[in-house]
Design an enzyme around this catalytic site. Sequence first.
Site, PDB file in Angstrom:
ATOM      1  N   ALA A  20       0.840  -1.192   0.000  1.00 26.93           N
ATOM      2  CA  ALA A  20       0.000   0.000   0.000  1.00 26.93           C
ATOM      3  C   ALA A  20       0.878   1.246   0.000  1.00 26.93           C
ATOM      4  O   ALA A  20       2.103   1.164   0.150  1.00 26.93           O
ATOM      5  CB  ALA A  20      -0.914  -0.005   1.217  1.00 26.93           C
ATOM      6  N   GLN A  48       1.462   3.616   2.163  1.00 26.23           N
ATOM      7  CA  GLN A  48       2.282   3.741   3.367  1.00 26.23           C
ATOM      8  C   GLN A  48       2.787   2.368   3.830  1.00 26.23           C
ATOM      9  O   GLN A  48       2.694   2.011   5.005  1.00 26.23           O
ATOM     10  CB  GLN A  48       1.479   4.423   4.477  1.00 26.23           C
ATOM     11  CG  GLN A  48       1.349   5.926   4.318  1.00 26.23           C
ATOM     12  CD  GLN A  48       2.671   6.653   4.519  1.00 26.23           C
ATOM     13  OE1 GLN A  48       3.570   6.169   5.196  1.00 26.23           O
ATOM     14  NE2 GLN A  48       2.791   7.819   3.912  1.00 26.23           N
ATOM     15  N   SER A  49       3.356   1.623   2.914  1.00 28.05           N
ATOM     16  CA  SER A  49       3.804   0.264   3.204  1.00 28.05           C
ATOM     17  C   SER A  49       5.078   0.237   4.043  1.00 28.05           C
ATOM     18  O   SER A  49       6.125   0.749   3.622  1.00 28.05           O
ATOM     19  CB  SER A  49       4.046  -0.495   1.897  1.00 28.05           C
ATOM     20  OG  SER A  49       4.706  -1.721   2.129  1.00 28.05           O
ATOM     21  N   ASN A  50       4.992  -0.391   5.213  1.00 29.73           N
ATOM     22  CA  ASN A  50       6.190  -0.624   6.022  1.00 29.73           C
ATOM     23  C   ASN A  50       7.123  -1.604   5.327  1.00 29.73           C
ATOM     24  O   ASN A  50       8.346  -1.483   5.403  1.00 29.73           O
ATOM     25  CB  ASN A  50       5.803  -1.180   7.389  1.00 29.73           C
ATOM     26  CG  ASN A  50       4.940  -0.230   8.193  1.00 29.73           C
ATOM     27  OD1 ASN A  50       5.220   0.954   8.265  1.00 29.73           O
ATOM     28  ND2 ASN A  50       3.882  -0.755   8.794  1.00 29.73           N
ATOM     29  N   ALA A 104       7.527  -2.054   2.088  1.00 28.19           N
ATOM     30  CA  ALA A 104       8.239  -1.386   0.998  1.00 28.19           C
ATOM     31  C   ALA A 104       9.430  -0.603   1.544  1.00 28.19           C
ATOM     32  O   ALA A 104      10.537  -0.656   0.995  1.00 28.19           O
ATOM     33  CB  ALA A 104       7.282  -0.469   0.238  1.00 28.19           C
TER      34      ALA A 104
END
Length: 334
Positions: free
Chosen positions: A73, A75-77, A79
């Site tokens: 997503a 705000q992907s942690n 990523a």
Amino acid sequence: MHLAHFPRIFLAHLPTPLERLDRLSRELGGPEIWIKRDDCTGLSTGGNKTRKLEFLMAEAEQQGADTIITQGATQSNHARQTAAFAAKMGMACHLLLEDRTGSNDPNYNGNGNVLLDRLHGATTDKRPGGADMQAEMESLAETLRAEGRKPYVIPGGGSNPTGALGYVNCAFELLGQLNDRGLAVDRIVTATGSAGTQAGLITGLKATSANIPLLGFGVRAPKEKQEANVFALAERTAEKLGCAGVVKREDVVADCDYVGEGYGIPRADTLEAIRMLAELEGILLDPVYSGKGAAGLIDYCRKGKFAKGERVVFLHTGGAAGLFGYDAALTRGH
């Protein structure tokens, strides 16, 4: 069980701390609450994905990859931690970010994890909500191969049997800490999304006959789908480890009543949980995973589902960097 048979790059700060939350426990008046601080794994503010990436990036290196592709997503942690790991290893990193919330907030779309993605040198490309993200990654991989690159594709959340090894190892680590301190634990709880954390934990717990039930508080999928996803991955992880069949369907339990409107959209109880942990314990949660997991934990304590006198461990999956994309929600009414 001998995880040294699997390639691994040791970058995480392990073991992560195991701390008792005295003020939260007193506030809730129920069980004795402990927290396993997997927000402290290192690499760009830490988080649960770093454990998975130790095994995934070792596999990428073993296969001769020079480029990493993954998705998540906005705000992907996952990523952000992948971008950091790739930077550490000198690999290019391409992140495909799915718009799962429809937010037009400039902080949500450019601050927090997104800012850190770019600071680590990763490229970020948006995809609309509901896109076939696996197909999108494979298409990008084909393009890069045609250009002479050697991409390695990591599924969302790093959640495949290789990534889940990181949480098999976490189960071993946590049991060692409990044994060293003489702490008998009644249950472990955590947030569950892409399935790898819960699947790895339950595989490790069952393989060691720990006899500690594990509960996942879902952040996206309905209960039946979430449990099915976790069980399927736990089965594959156990097969990879050579202990097929160690996890039974009844071992996989998820409560998905705290999801709210959808993934990445915090409910009022999520925001309350974030404030409680920050104000009572000085610990930062995130609005997507750990905040919803903690909301479930708090509600269970208040309703007596976790009884007074029990000892409960909450596994903190990290993600505080995402708070900077949710300032509007967090400051509303304050």
